[in-house]
Design a protein around this motif. Sequence first.
Motif, PDB file in Angstrom:
ATOM      1  N   CYS A 191       1.674  -7.748  -2.631  1.00  0.00           N
ATOM      2  CA  CYS A 191       1.688  -6.388  -2.075  1.00  0.00           C
ATOM      3  C   CYS A 191       1.955  -6.363  -0.578  1.00  0.00           C
ATOM      4  O   CYS A 191       2.036  -5.288   0.017  1.00  0.00           O
ATOM      5  CB  CYS A 191       0.371  -5.684  -2.378  1.00  0.00           C
ATOM      6  N   LEU A 192       2.048  -7.531   0.066  1.00  0.00           N
ATOM      7  CA  LEU A 192       2.338  -7.687   1.502  1.00  0.00           C
ATOM      8  C   LEU A 192       1.126  -7.463   2.399  1.00  0.00           C
ATOM      9  O   LEU A 192       1.263  -7.453   3.633  1.00  0.00           O
ATOM     10  CB  LEU A 192       3.467  -6.745   1.958  1.00  0.00           C
ATOM     11  N   TYR A 193      -0.056  -7.340   1.824  1.00  0.00           N
ATOM     12  CA  TYR A 193      -1.227  -7.090   2.664  1.00  0.00           C
ATOM     13  C   TYR A 193      -1.447  -8.200   3.687  1.00  0.00           C
ATOM     14  O   TYR A 193      -1.920  -7.947   4.799  1.00  0.00           O
ATOM     15  CB  TYR A 193      -2.477  -6.915   1.791  1.00  0.00           C
ATOM     16  N   TYR A 194      -1.096  -9.416   3.360  1.00  0.00           N
ATOM     17  CA  TYR A 194      -1.317 -10.534   4.279  1.00  0.00           C
ATOM     18  C   TYR A 194      -0.591 -10.339   5.615  1.00  0.00           C
ATOM     19  O   TYR A 194      -0.959 -10.943   6.622  1.00  0.00           O
ATOM     20  CB  TYR A 194      -0.864 -11.854   3.629  1.00  0.00           C
ATOM     21  N   ALA A 240       0.015   3.177   8.299  1.00  0.00           N
ATOM     22  CA  ALA A 240       0.460   2.146   9.240  1.00  0.00           C
ATOM     23  C   ALA A 240      -0.391   2.164  10.504  1.00  0.00           C
ATOM     24  O   ALA A 240      -0.775   1.108  11.037  1.00  0.00           O
ATOM     25  CB  ALA A 240       1.926   2.354   9.585  1.00  0.00           C
ATOM     26  N   GLN A 241      -0.697   3.353  10.991  1.00  0.00           N
ATOM     27  CA  GLN A 241      -1.525   3.470  12.190  1.00  0.00           C
ATOM     28  C   GLN A 241      -2.926   2.930  11.931  1.00  0.00           C
ATOM     29  O   GLN A 241      -3.495   2.217  12.773  1.00  0.00           O
ATOM     30  CB  GLN A 241      -1.588   4.935  12.632  1.00  0.00           C
ATOM     31  N   ARG A 242      -3.491   3.237  10.787  1.00  0.00           N
ATOM     32  CA  ARG A 242      -4.850   2.787  10.490  1.00  0.00           C
ATOM     33  C   ARG A 242      -4.912   1.281  10.244  1.00  0.00           C
ATOM     34  O   ARG A 242      -5.922   0.644  10.530  1.00  0.00           O
ATOM     35  CB  ARG A 242      -5.394   3.558   9.292  1.00  0.00           C
ATOM     36  N   LEU A 243      -3.835   0.717   9.709  1.00  0.00           N
ATOM     37  CA  LEU A 243      -3.788  -0.728   9.506  1.00  0.00           C
ATOM     38  C   LEU A 243      -3.370  -1.472  10.768  1.00  0.00           C
ATOM     39  O   LEU A 243      -3.422  -2.701  10.805  1.00  0.00           O
ATOM     40  CB  LEU A 243      -2.800  -1.064   8.383  1.00  0.00           C
ATOM     41  N   ALA A 244      -2.942  -0.715  11.778  1.00  0.00           N
ATOM     42  CA  ALA A 244      -2.453  -1.295  13.027  1.00  0.00           C
ATOM     43  C   ALA A 244      -1.281  -2.235  12.774  1.00  0.00           C
ATOM     44  O   ALA A 244      -1.219  -3.347  13.316  1.00  0.00           O
ATOM     45  CB  ALA A 244      -3.574  -2.026  13.769  1.00  0.00           C
ATOM     46  N   THR A 245      -0.351  -1.772  11.939  1.00  0.00           N
ATOM     47  CA  THR A 245       0.842  -2.552  11.659  1.00  0.00           C
ATOM     48  C   THR A 245       2.083  -1.759  12.030  1.00  0.00           C
ATOM     49  O   THR A 245       2.136  -0.540  11.851  1.00  0.00           O
ATOM     50  CB  THR A 245       0.927  -2.965  10.180  1.00  0.00           C
ATOM     51  N   ALA A 246       3.080  -2.462  12.551  1.00  0.00           N
ATOM     52  CA  ALA A 246       4.354  -1.832  12.865  1.00  0.00           C
ATOM     53  C   ALA A 246       5.304  -1.878  11.683  1.00  0.00           C
ATOM     54  O   ALA A 246       6.391  -1.296  11.744  1.00  0.00           O
ATOM     55  CB  ALA A 246       4.996  -2.521  14.066  1.00  0.00           C
TER      56      ALA A 246
END
Length: 244
Positions: free
Chosen positions: A218-221, A58-64
């Motif tokens: 997969c929710l990547y969007y 999550a940190q590397r993707l910068a997503t909460a």
Amino acid sequence: MNPAPTADFRRLTAVGPYFALDTPASADDTPPPGYRPLRELYDGGPDGPLAARVHVVAQRLATAELRVAASILHLGLAARFWSVGVGAAVLLGAVPPLDEAWMRIPDQGPIDLWTPQGRPTVGTLPRQLHHVIVEGQLEPLAEAVRAVVPLSARLLLGNSASALAGTLRVLDGHAPDTARTLVAEVLGRPPFADTGALHTGADGTGAHGTAFRRRSCCLYYRVGPGAGVCGDCCFTRPPAVRNP
């Protein structure tokens, strides 16, 4: 095809890092430093190593959104297990036993895998893959992921099917006929029969290769506005993003 008890699984490293499987040089060898039993990855719930890895992703993707990170992590791990299993089946004629495997989680890239010299897996290659990869790894992995973050079972099955199709695309450059036949059989059986559509060979335009269209996302969007959708996504464009 009967498994070859002397299969050298270390040869898979030449295909790529997702296919690499380390094995002992002798029956008395122990795992290298830093390795832990693979089964520990599926233990611990919100306080276990899998949960910790979800937060790293999550940190590397910068997503909460932890569910986005958990899905992407699951997809990568599924690809790792399929690569080892299908790669060995296609190129060596045997699926390596992973019930006593060990792992090491690096800072970057796929997890390292080490397995002792165990009894060779028996049965047809599709049956071996179902026992070793689906029952032995993907089912406990999905259960562990859902214990950390609520994700639908359908999404995770779609991830596993997508990862299998991705493995096939790599093996298309090594043993395409054998790989396509085997993967098509696995995808045509439960639990993957309704996860998507696989197309191999000529596509009517003169092009050749492998294509897969999954029936889930997969929710990547949701990583960000520029993320887009994956090549095999059920969506042709990113859906409108709502707050989680």
